[in-house]
Design an enzyme around this catalytic site. Sequence first.
Site, PDB file in Angstrom:
ATOM      1  N   GLU A   1      20.292  -8.748 127.348  1.00 56.09           N
ATOM      2  CA  GLU A   1      21.249  -9.323 126.409  1.00 56.09           C
ATOM      3  C   GLU A   1      21.833  -8.305 125.436  1.00 56.09           C
ATOM      4  O   GLU A   1      22.997  -8.423 125.035  1.00 56.09           O
ATOM      5  CB  GLU A   1      20.609 -10.485 125.639  1.00 56.09           C
TER       6      GLU A   1
ATOM      7  N   ARG B   1      13.043 -12.763 129.230  1.00 60.07           N
ATOM      8  CA  ARG B   1      12.824 -12.006 130.463  1.00 60.07           C
ATOM      9  C   ARG B   1      11.789 -10.887 130.274  1.00 60.07           C
ATOM     10  O   ARG B   1      10.921 -10.679 131.103  1.00 60.07           O
ATOM     11  CB  ARG B   1      14.165 -11.396 130.865  1.00 60.07           C
TER      12      ARG B   1
ATOM     13  N   HIS C   1      10.703 -23.939 129.964  1.00 58.35           N
ATOM     14  CA  HIS C   1      11.930 -23.466 130.623  1.00 58.35           C
ATOM     15  C   HIS C   1      11.743 -23.569 132.141  1.00 58.35           C
ATOM     16  O   HIS C   1      10.649 -23.295 132.644  1.00 58.35           O
ATOM     17  CB  HIS C   1      12.161 -22.009 130.197  1.00 58.35           C
TER      18      HIS C   1
ATOM     19  N   ASP D   1      25.576 -13.480 124.504  1.00 53.11           N
ATOM     20  CA  ASP D   1      25.071 -12.287 125.184  1.00 53.11           C
ATOM     21  C   ASP D   1      24.511 -12.556 126.577  1.00 53.11           C
ATOM     22  O   ASP D   1      23.705 -11.789 127.087  1.00 53.11           O
ATOM     23  CB  ASP D   1      23.970 -11.665 124.320  1.00 53.11           C
TER      24      ASP D   1
ATOM     25  N   HIS E   1      10.704 -17.888 126.891  1.00 52.53           N
ATOM     26  CA  HIS E   1      11.374 -17.635 128.171  1.00 52.53           C
ATOM     27  C   HIS E   1      11.917 -16.228 128.318  1.00 52.53           C
ATOM     28  O   HIS E   1      12.479 -15.883 129.353  1.00 52.53           O
ATOM     29  CB  HIS E   1      12.547 -18.611 128.352  1.00 52.53           C
TER      30      HIS E   1
ATOM     31  N   GLU F   1      30.003 -15.587 118.138  1.00 51.43           N
ATOM     32  CA  GLU F   1      28.684 -15.026 117.839  1.00 51.43           C
ATOM     33  C   GLU F   1      28.664 -13.531 118.176  1.00 51.43           C
ATOM     34  O   GLU F   1      27.817 -13.021 118.905  1.00 51.43           O
ATOM     35  CB  GLU F   1      27.555 -15.755 118.575  1.00 51.43           C
TER      36      GLU F   1
END
Length: 364
Positions: A132, A207, A238, A96, A205, A118
């Site tokens: 995503e 967003r 990250h 994604d 991490h 996936e």
Amino acid sequence: MKNIILVFGTRPEAIKMCPLVTELKKRKEFCVRVLVTGQHREMLSSVLSFFGIEPDFDLCVMSEGQTLFDITEKVMRGVREILEKEKCDLLLVHGDTTTAFAASLAAFYLRVPVGHVEAGLRTYNINAPYPEEFNRVAVDSLSYCHFAPTKLSADRLIAEGRGQDSVFVTGNTVIDALRYTVRKEFSHPALDFANGRRMVLLTSHRRENIGETMQEMFAAIKEVLLSHPDVCVIYPVHPNPAVRAAAQGAFAHFSQVKLTEPLDVFDFHNIMARAYLVLSDSGGVQEEAPAFGVPVLVMRETTERPEGVEAGTVRLIGNTYASVKEGFEALLDDAALYESMAKAKNPYGDGTACKKIADIIEDM
Ligand code: UD1
Ligand code: UDP
């Protein structure tokens, strides 16, 4: 001879696609090439070198402070150029990310069939995870074939109208990856740091968590640690500058937390296998930890991976100060709850997903 190009660009895609590259390359019927977009740099090359994979094409798109526009535009142009020159009977994308979305859109415009590895994960909330959820729906909507990790994800695809003959349940290739990485014997300075304390592995991490939400999550973790001196945290940070700033702001000079650079996948999987629990907003981590029987507290409101929650190893605790504090404390203090979660139940297959995908492509 079928010409297959696999495209990926970020760490999680690489971890889940490299075992598939290896499996496809074993078969004489396929001409297999790897196109990396370079959406990530250090984190991508670390995975490629662990699996010994040399990409055939590298778009090198990553730039500091890149936006979704930058990545989308560069990946679309780069993939277009390659697909206009090279023979490709099937373009395989994963998951994604913006790499997966932009690469599959470029292929679709050029009428190159896309295979989605996936496929079928959903939260049905377009803003979580952002962007995503949009990416995965978009990739599924233009894909020629869908490799779903579980029956639940396959059922979703069919319910959304994808043809039954285009949807295959394969397991998740991340379980195949664990067969390459996990070792009985393992030592690492991070384990020395734990030195007998209960070790929590932290990653963050997402967003939509960056900013105030992440600060609240970290403040709650710190608060719980202060009242639990027998607990320590290992946190590979990250490289996103906003995440780095939040991690440094909360945990620098805090003796119960060890901040590290991102760990290579070999170290990360082996440390996770030895953790007391995992605190994370990551996607892939929710699939890996259940295979080890390591409880995972997911610092998000929703998950596209309910299988781990149903299996009892994963709990969604939310991302506010109060919910993280409560969820983290509960698992540290409640032995019965811990016991009920710390059971190895792996809903994501038996580590033969790559073989299944390769067999399906061979039969196509
Ligand atoms: C991306 C994916 C996300 C996935 C995550 C895995 C999208 C929209 N999001 O998010 O689904 O969970 O990867 O980690 O595709 N950076 C470096 N070095 C690196 C990698 C990143 O400096 O090796 C920096 C980038 O320059 C950028 C920031 O980190 O400033 C964020 O990277 P980006 O790829 O835009 O998004 P992620 O948050 O990593
Ligand atoms: N991972 C890693 N090193 C780290 C942190 C994570 O190798 O320091 C691996 C982890 O095992 C998992 C993947 O990276 O396979 C998850 O990546 P990330 O959390 O960045 O992305 P997501 O899964 O949320 O898309």
